[in-house]
Motif scaffolding. Structure first.
Motif, PDB file in Angstrom:
ATOM      1  N   SER A 216     107.933  14.034  71.153  1.00 32.42           N
ATOM      2  CA  SER A 216     106.916  15.004  70.709  1.00 32.42           C
ATOM      3  C   SER A 216     107.319  15.861  69.522  1.00 32.42           C
ATOM      4  O   SER A 216     106.501  16.651  69.039  1.00 32.42           O
ATOM      5  CB  SER A 216     106.544  15.936  71.871  1.00 32.42           C
ATOM      6  N   GLU A 217     108.539  15.755  69.050  1.00 36.70           N
ATOM      7  CA  GLU A 217     109.014  16.705  68.034  1.00 36.70           C
ATOM      8  C   GLU A 217     108.642  16.259  66.618  1.00 36.70           C
ATOM      9  O   GLU A 217     109.506  15.953  65.783  1.00 36.70           O
ATOM     10  CB  GLU A 217     110.522  16.907  68.170  1.00 36.70           C
TER      11      GLU A 217
ATOM     12  N   HIS B 126     110.765  14.679  61.100  1.00 38.03           N
ATOM     13  CA  HIS B 126     110.509  14.547  62.532  1.00 38.03           C
ATOM     14  C   HIS B 126     111.857  14.329  63.235  1.00 38.03           C
ATOM     15  O   HIS B 126     112.821  13.874  62.627  1.00 38.03           O
ATOM     16  CB  HIS B 126     109.591  13.358  62.807  1.00 38.03           C
ATOM     17  N   LYS B 127     111.902  14.635  64.518  1.00 38.33           N
ATOM     18  CA  LYS B 127     113.164  14.548  65.243  1.00 38.33           C
ATOM     19  C   LYS B 127     113.125  13.498  66.343  1.00 38.33           C
ATOM     20  O   LYS B 127     112.088  13.240  66.937  1.00 38.33           O
ATOM     21  CB  LYS B 127     113.525  15.917  65.841  1.00 38.33           C
ATOM     22  N   HIS B 128     114.305  12.947  66.594  1.00 37.20           N
ATOM     23  CA  HIS B 128     114.544  12.067  67.728  1.00 37.20           C
ATOM     24  C   HIS B 128     113.492  10.956  67.829  1.00 37.20           C
ATOM     25  O   HIS B 128     113.235  10.245  66.871  1.00 37.20           O
ATOM     26  CB  HIS B 128     114.617  12.886  69.024  1.00 37.20           C
TER      27      HIS B 128
ATOM     28  N   GLU C 298     109.547  15.090  76.079  1.00 31.25           N
ATOM     29  CA  GLU C 298     110.718  15.744  75.512  1.00 31.25           C
ATOM     30  C   GLU C 298     111.299  14.969  74.340  1.00 31.25           C
ATOM     31  O   GLU C 298     111.807  15.565  73.390  1.00 31.25           O
ATOM     32  CB  GLU C 298     111.797  15.929  76.588  1.00 31.25           C
ATOM     33  N   TRP C 299     111.214  13.643  74.396  1.00 33.23           N
ATOM     34  CA  TRP C 299     111.873  12.838  73.370  1.00 33.23           C
ATOM     35  C   TRP C 299     110.962  12.471  72.197  1.00 33.23           C
ATOM     36  O   TRP C 299     111.429  12.358  71.054  1.00 33.23           O
ATOM     37  CB  TRP C 299     112.427  11.565  73.996  1.00 33.23           C
TER      38      TRP C 299
ATOM     39  N   ALA D  71     110.281  11.088  68.023  1.00 34.18           N
ATOM     40  CA  ALA D  71     109.085  11.272  67.186  1.00 34.18           C
ATOM     41  C   ALA D  71     109.288  10.595  65.838  1.00 34.18           C
ATOM     42  O   ALA D  71     108.371   9.938  65.307  1.00 34.18           O
ATOM     43  CB  ALA D  71     108.801  12.761  67.001  1.00 34.18           C
ATOM     44  N   LYS D  72     110.475  10.730  65.279  1.00 36.18           N
ATOM     45  CA  LYS D  72     110.770  10.092  63.995  1.00 36.18           C
ATOM     46  C   LYS D  72     110.729   8.572  64.135  1.00 36.18           C
ATOM     47  O   LYS D  72     110.170   7.867  63.286  1.00 36.18           O
ATOM     48  CB  LYS D  72     112.149  10.551  63.511  1.00 36.18           C
TER      49      LYS D  72
ATOM     50  N   ALA E 181     107.188  17.112  62.834  1.00 35.01           N
ATOM     51  CA  ALA E 181     107.355  18.264  61.947  1.00 35.01           C
ATOM     52  C   ALA E 181     106.037  19.018  61.804  1.00 35.01           C
ATOM     53  O   ALA E 181     104.992  18.420  61.535  1.00 35.01           O
ATOM     54  CB  ALA E 181     107.844  17.794  60.583  1.00 35.01           C
ATOM     55  N   TYR E 182     106.071  20.323  61.977  1.00 29.35           N
ATOM     56  CA  TYR E 182     104.862  21.136  61.895  1.00 29.35           C
ATOM     57  C   TYR E 182     104.346  21.265  60.471  1.00 29.35           C
ATOM     58  O   TYR E 182     103.148  21.458  60.244  1.00 29.35           O
ATOM     59  CB  TYR E 182     105.121  22.533  62.474  1.00 29.35           C
TER      60      TYR E 182
END
Length: 510
Positions: A126-127, A136-138, A123-124, A140-141, A129-130
């Motif tokens: 994997s985000e 990228h978020k959280h 959840e934290w 993933a960044k 950017a496609y």
């Protein structure tokens, strides 16, 4: 017809009258108050407590004073864990950055949070950017930035789902390749072999917005409660104090008071009462704080909220109290209640009894005045709900008590004698009004015709109910600012009566 006692008695109207039953009326009011209090504090206690908490949210108090009240509750023993948890939950939802920034300072703590929890990891982290961009978020960044900056110590720990791994140079030119990262295995490698990541500025930065708190709120509630009471961390307490100062008193009371048991609610009321004056400056029927502050100021060392539950029920929750009386389905008690109210009104309507009550009340303390007149106003609510069952009965009540009114379908003003008062005197104005009225009546007849067709499908009881509630009014009680139906009127008239009486008394005491 119910007398609302809206004509102010003059001082010279009050005469010594040995035959007056003033000594009977006040005991009757107290008897009725005890009856209602028993009902409220017995079967309807939990609901009455919610009503009281709602009323407390309308009290006006400075940020400094509200901080003092809530901090004393937080610091007192035994700890009120449900109260603290609810407060922290509010901060999570309303100001997550306050606590996120505190977590960022201690980012290394979260190494244990992710260890052995694949769901949290995914959840934290994997985000990505496609579109291959840098948004990228959280986590993933944080992972991408740390991996590039520290590629010499951690790039080999990255796990890829493809047949072979990717080099830093390739990923730098084609950042969408990060979507092929096996996030779970990569973070597990970081947990085992890259301890520097968990205290890095990249990971800390990802925590500042506080969104990590929602991965497992229970975990973070327990964590911050530990920060507050076991480690006594100053910066955490500072954040809590800042929130308690910034958040409105209304919001705090609505969210937090429901978590307190009755003993701790009493403690809250005692603390709050220290900041109010025992006198009333003015009375506004729509403002609970005009009387609550007075009652709270006398609440010191009181261990029961029964009196407050009574006062709030009769003044602020008249309609709900009436529903509670009916829901209890206590026919015998309902009849006793009705007989009690009728006896009170019979006594008041004899001679100068109401004038004598006002004279006696003007010598009493404000909290006792509020109690007695509050009970009297609810007897009006009860009687109106029982006796005014038709539009004509309401209009008779208005006329008999000097209340001017307008029917919502007719904008002409009706005085308390029932006569229309024209605002235009010239013939042209009357002619224009006549034409408009003719058009309205034509439309009205058409609507009535259509309604009559629909009424054919209704039973007799349904027709009675329909016609009973089909009329509404604007009243001089609020400057014709609202439209009232028979459903709303008992409560409105009762509150207006109470407000009128209190204003008389306050004027006499100046």
């Amino acid at each position: 017809m119910v007398n609302l006692f809206l004509s102010e008695p003059k001082l010279n109207d009050v005469v010594a009258d040995n035959s007056s039953n003033i000594d009977v009326i006040l005991p009757l009011l107290n008897k009725l108050g005890s009856h209602i209090q028993s009902l409220v504090t017995r079967g309807g206690r939990s609901e009455a407590r919610l009503w009281l908490c709602s009323a407390l949210s309308t009290v006006s108090i400075s940020p400094r004073k509200q901080l003092s009240v809530f901090m004393k509750l937080l610091r007192s023993k035994p700890r009120k864990l449900q109260f603290v948890s609810q407060l922290l939950t509010m901060i999570f939802e309303k100001r997550p950055r306050k606590l996120g920034s505190l977590l960022a300072k201690r980012s290394y703590i979260l190494e244990k949070f992710f260890e052995g929890h694949p769901k949290r990891i995914l959840e934290w982290f994997s985000e990505f950017a496609y579109d291959g961009g840098s948004d990228h978020k959280h986590g993933a960044k944080a992972l991408a930035q740390f991996a590039f900056t520290n590629r010499d110590i951690c790039w080999d720990e990255l796990e890829w789902r493809g047949k072979h791994g990717q080099s830093p140079a390739v990923v730098a030119t084609k950042p969408h390749y990060l979507l092929d990262l096996d996030v779970q295995r990569t973070i597990e490698n970081f947990l085992d072999n890259v301890p520097e990541f968990w205290s890095s500025k990249e990971f800390a930065e990802s925590l500042k917005d506080g969104q990590v708190l929602f991965l497992d709120t229970k975990f973070f509630l327990d964590l911050f409660i530990g920060f507050m009471y076991e480690e006594d961390l100053n910066d955490v307490w500072d954040a809590v104090e800042e929130f308690l100062t910034e958040e409105s008193f209304s919001s705090l009371t609505q969210h937090l008071l429901i978590t307190l048991d009755e003993c701790h609610l009493c403690r809250f009321l005692e603390l709050l009462g220290n900041y109010f004056d025992p006198s009333i400056e003015s009375w506004d029927s729509g403002d609970s704080s005009c009387w609550l502050g007075v009652v709270l100021s006398k609440y010191v060392d009181t261990e029961s909220i029964d009196e407050l539950l009574l006062l709030n029920s009769i003044i602020n929750q008249g309609r709900q109290l009436l529903r509670l009386v009916r829901d209890e389905n206590l026919n015998d008690e309902g009849e006793l209640l009705k007989e009690n109210t009728e006896e009170i009104f019979r006594g008041l309507e004899k001679g100068s009894s109401f004038s004598l009550i006002l004279r006696d009340l003007s010598k009493m303390k404000h909290e006792e005045v509020i109690r007695l007149l509050g009970i009297l106003s609810w007897t009006i609510h009860f009687r109106l709900a029982e006796e005014c069952q038709t539009p004509d009965s309401w209009e008779l009540l208005f006329r008999e008590n000097g209340i001017e009114f307008r029917r919502s379908s007719d904008h002409s003003l009706l005085s308390h004698k029932g006569y229309s008062e024209e605002s235009e005197s010239d013939s042209d104005s009357r002619s224009r009004a006549s034409k408009k009225r003719h058009k309205r009546e034509k439309k009205k007849r058409k609507k009535q015709k259509m309604r009559a067709i629909d009424d054919d499908d209704l039973g007799d009881d349904e027709l009675v109910g329909l016609h009973q509630t089909s009329r509404s009014w604007s009243l001089s009680t609020d400057g014709f600012s609202a439209t009232w139906t028979s459903v709303d009127l008992p409560e409105h008239i009762a509150k207006y009566s109470l407000s009128t009486w209190m204003k008389w008394l306050l004027a006499r005491q100046k």
